[in-house]
Design a protein around this motif. Sequence first.
Motif, PDB file in Angstrom:
ATOM      1  N   VAL A  51       7.500  -4.022   2.016  1.00 52.75           N
ATOM      2  CA  VAL A  51       6.585  -5.149   1.837  1.00 52.75           C
ATOM      3  C   VAL A  51       5.486  -5.128   2.898  1.00 52.75           C
ATOM      4  N   LEU A  52       5.793  -4.631   4.087  1.00 55.87           N
ATOM      5  CA  LEU A  52       4.755  -4.475   5.105  1.00 55.87           C
ATOM      6  C   LEU A  52       3.751  -3.397   4.679  1.00 55.87           C
ATOM      7  N   ALA A  53       4.270  -2.338   4.043  1.00 60.50           N
ATOM      8  CA  ALA A  53       3.374  -1.294   3.526  1.00 60.50           C
ATOM      9  C   ALA A  53       2.505  -1.838   2.400  1.00 60.50           C
ATOM     10  N   GLN A  54       3.099  -2.667   1.554  1.00 57.98           N
ATOM     11  CA  GLN A  54       2.351  -3.254   0.453  1.00 57.98           C
ATOM     12  C   GLN A  54       1.219  -4.160   0.951  1.00 57.98           C
ATOM     13  N   ARG A  55       1.408  -4.748   2.089  1.00 57.29           N
ATOM     14  CA  ARG A  55       0.351  -5.575   2.695  1.00 57.29           C
ATOM     15  C   ARG A  55      -0.888  -4.735   2.967  1.00 57.29           C
ATOM     16  N   THR A  56      -0.676  -3.452   3.295  1.00 60.30           N
ATOM     17  CA  THR A  56      -1.790  -2.538   3.549  1.00 60.30           C
ATOM     18  C   THR A  56      -2.321  -1.934   2.254  1.00 60.30           C
TER      19      THR A  56
ATOM     20  N   LEU B 114       0.062   4.399   7.168  1.00 59.27           N
ATOM     21  CA  LEU B 114      -0.725   4.385   5.939  1.00 59.27           C
ATOM     22  C   LEU B 114      -2.219   4.201   6.189  1.00 59.27           C
ATOM     23  N   THR B 115      -2.626   4.255   7.444  1.00 57.57           N
ATOM     24  CA  THR B 115      -4.042   4.105   7.788  1.00 57.57           C
ATOM     25  C   THR B 115      -4.942   5.086   7.049  1.00 57.57           C
ATOM     26  N   PRO B 116      -4.554   6.371   6.869  1.00 58.29           N
ATOM     27  CA  PRO B 116      -5.445   7.294   6.154  1.00 58.29           C
ATOM     28  C   PRO B 116      -5.820   6.833   4.751  1.00 58.29           C
ATOM     29  N   ILE B 117      -4.954   6.078   4.087  1.00 58.54           N
ATOM     30  CA  ILE B 117      -5.288   5.575   2.759  1.00 58.54           C
ATOM     31  C   ILE B 117      -6.402   4.540   2.859  1.00 58.54           C
ATOM     32  N   ALA B 118      -6.283   3.646   3.829  1.00 54.91           N
ATOM     33  CA  ALA B 118      -7.294   2.609   4.010  1.00 54.91           C
ATOM     34  C   ALA B 118      -8.637   3.200   4.426  1.00 54.91           C
ATOM     35  N   GLN B 119      -8.611   4.360   5.096  1.00 51.72           N
ATOM     36  CA  GLN B 119      -9.833   4.975   5.599  1.00 51.72           C
ATOM     37  C   GLN B 119     -10.362   6.089   4.702  1.00 51.72           C
ATOM     38  N   ALA B 120      -9.765   6.286   3.559  1.00 47.79           N
ATOM     39  CA  ALA B 120     -10.179   7.374   2.663  1.00 47.79           C
ATOM     40  C   ALA B 120     -11.628   7.179   2.216  1.00 47.79           C
ATOM     41  N   ASP B 121     -12.337   8.281   2.140  1.00 50.81           N
ATOM     42  CA  ASP B 121     -13.737   8.264   1.707  1.00 50.81           C
ATOM     43  C   ASP B 121     -14.005   9.514   0.880  1.00 50.81           C
ATOM     44  N   PRO B 122     -14.216   9.369  -0.440  1.00 52.80           N
ATOM     45  CA  PRO B 122     -14.331   8.127  -1.213  1.00 52.80           C
ATOM     46  C   PRO B 122     -13.019   7.357  -1.289  1.00 52.80           C
ATOM     47  N   PRO B 123     -13.102   6.085  -1.694  1.00 55.12           N
ATOM     48  CA  PRO B 123     -11.931   5.206  -1.640  1.00 55.12           C
ATOM     49  C   PRO B 123     -10.783   5.677  -2.532  1.00 55.12           C
ATOM     50  N   LEU B 124      -9.574   5.349  -2.085  1.00 59.77           N
ATOM     51  CA  LEU B 124      -8.371   5.569  -2.886  1.00 59.77           C
ATOM     52  C   LEU B 124      -7.779   4.215  -3.262  1.00 59.77           C
ATOM     53  N   HIS B 125      -7.497   4.042  -4.544  1.00 61.09           N
ATOM     54  CA  HIS B 125      -6.877   2.823  -5.044  1.00 61.09           C
ATOM     55  C   HIS B 125      -5.415   3.146  -5.376  1.00 61.09           C
TER      56      HIS B 125
ATOM     57  N   VAL C 240      -3.134 -18.345   1.777  1.00 63.69           N
ATOM     58  CA  VAL C 240      -3.526 -17.394   2.823  1.00 63.69           C
ATOM     59  C   VAL C 240      -2.433 -16.370   3.081  1.00 63.69           C
ATOM     60  N   ASP C 241      -1.412 -16.384   2.260  1.00 61.77           N
ATOM     61  CA  ASP C 241      -0.269 -15.502   2.443  1.00 61.77           C
ATOM     62  C   ASP C 241      -0.675 -14.055   2.217  1.00 61.77           C
ATOM     63  N   GLU C 242      -0.506 -13.227   3.247  1.00 59.12           N
ATOM     64  CA  GLU C 242      -0.879 -11.816   3.137  1.00 59.12           C
ATOM     65  C   GLU C 242       0.046 -11.046   2.207  1.00 59.12           C
ATOM     66  N   PHE C 243       1.155 -11.654   1.823  1.00 62.36           N
ATOM     67  CA  PHE C 243       2.106 -10.975   0.948  1.00 62.36           C
ATOM     68  C   PHE C 243       2.098 -11.553  -0.467  1.00 62.36           C
TER      69      PHE C 243
END
Length: 377
Positions: free
Chosen positions: A302-307, A264-275, A357-360
């Motif tokens: 749930v790991l994907a949701q963390r991203t 799912l890295t491409p979503i985090a790196q999208a430019d302009p941003p993707l929500h 501090v829970d990432e989930f």
Amino acid sequence: MDAPSAQLNLEVRDAILKSLATRRPILHHLNADTSWLLQIPRPSSAVKHGGRIYYNVLIDPWLQGPQSDVARWFSQQWHAIESAVKNIAEVEEMARQIEILSGGGLRLGKGRRKSKIETAEVESWIDAVAISHEFTDHCHKDTLLEVHPNVPVFATEEAAKLISSFNHFRSVTTTPTFSSESSDWHDYSLLPLPSWLSISRLTASNDALYYHSALLITFATHPFLPTTPKKRSSLSIYGDEPSTAPEAAECVIYTPHGIPHTALTPIAQADPPLHTLAFLHGLHDVSISAAQQLNLGAKNAVLAQRTLRAKYWVATHDEIKRGGGLVSWFLRRKVWTVEDALKEARAEMNGVDDEDVDEFAGVRLEDVGNGDSRILE
């Protein structure tokens, strides 16, 4: 109608109209498995002069009858639960009724005048079909042949070949793969889609058959997203003119078999941003003995949701269907709860369990069952 009934109808009407007045996307679950209708609000300038309010995307329709891959002796399945929406005509009517209600068409009394939408002759209320896989529980020929041939289809490569062989649809387009190398969602808006909408897919490395991939439906119709320019060029009445500046967009990620969270890295790196507005990923872990992982299940979700930090996580493709054929003897299924999946994921992330501090924190599942709908606010 007596006074209490009239009051109840009035209250129901007002609640429906108030919800639809938000002009937010609507997600309808057409069956107990993985067929959906996504209604995306068109840009405000596209609905002027009586234009329709929603752009309707039909996803992986399989509504009735069996599905079989390779041959019936090898694999055949039926829905165990009758689909709430039984055919494409009912999908069309659902979309039409939502359009009427959204335009304020729900009124009491015999003297009400019908709106333009109610009396309009529309070729199809379905604007596009999106197919995630070539397997017939996603790409179901009998159901697809009920769709009007002028509706454009966007499908993954093998599914596009199969659908083209039906000689039914006039437009079948292979969905491009969204990647970090080309991170602007506008680049994936292929005709005949309007420029404010794109349909692409996400893929994982070492997945030669693209089994664990995802459809990515992206749309720029929300005027108040973070990083969206305050000044935007006006759209045509059809919503087809591009903006002069990059605009952030929302997306729905649909992955019936699950996509590895690391893909799912491409979503985090999208430019302009993707929500990420909605993430459709099942709870069930399904495999063929120990040899082949089919559905990745809730732990991966749930790991994907963390991203992603999707506002809505919705389960899909979790119907336990009636099966026949050789494959059914080897299927293994583990039904995860969200709580167990979170516990496993936290343990994998070094045991973080402090909510501060829970990432989930905030990861939760939306229950959208057979025939249910959800306004994605």
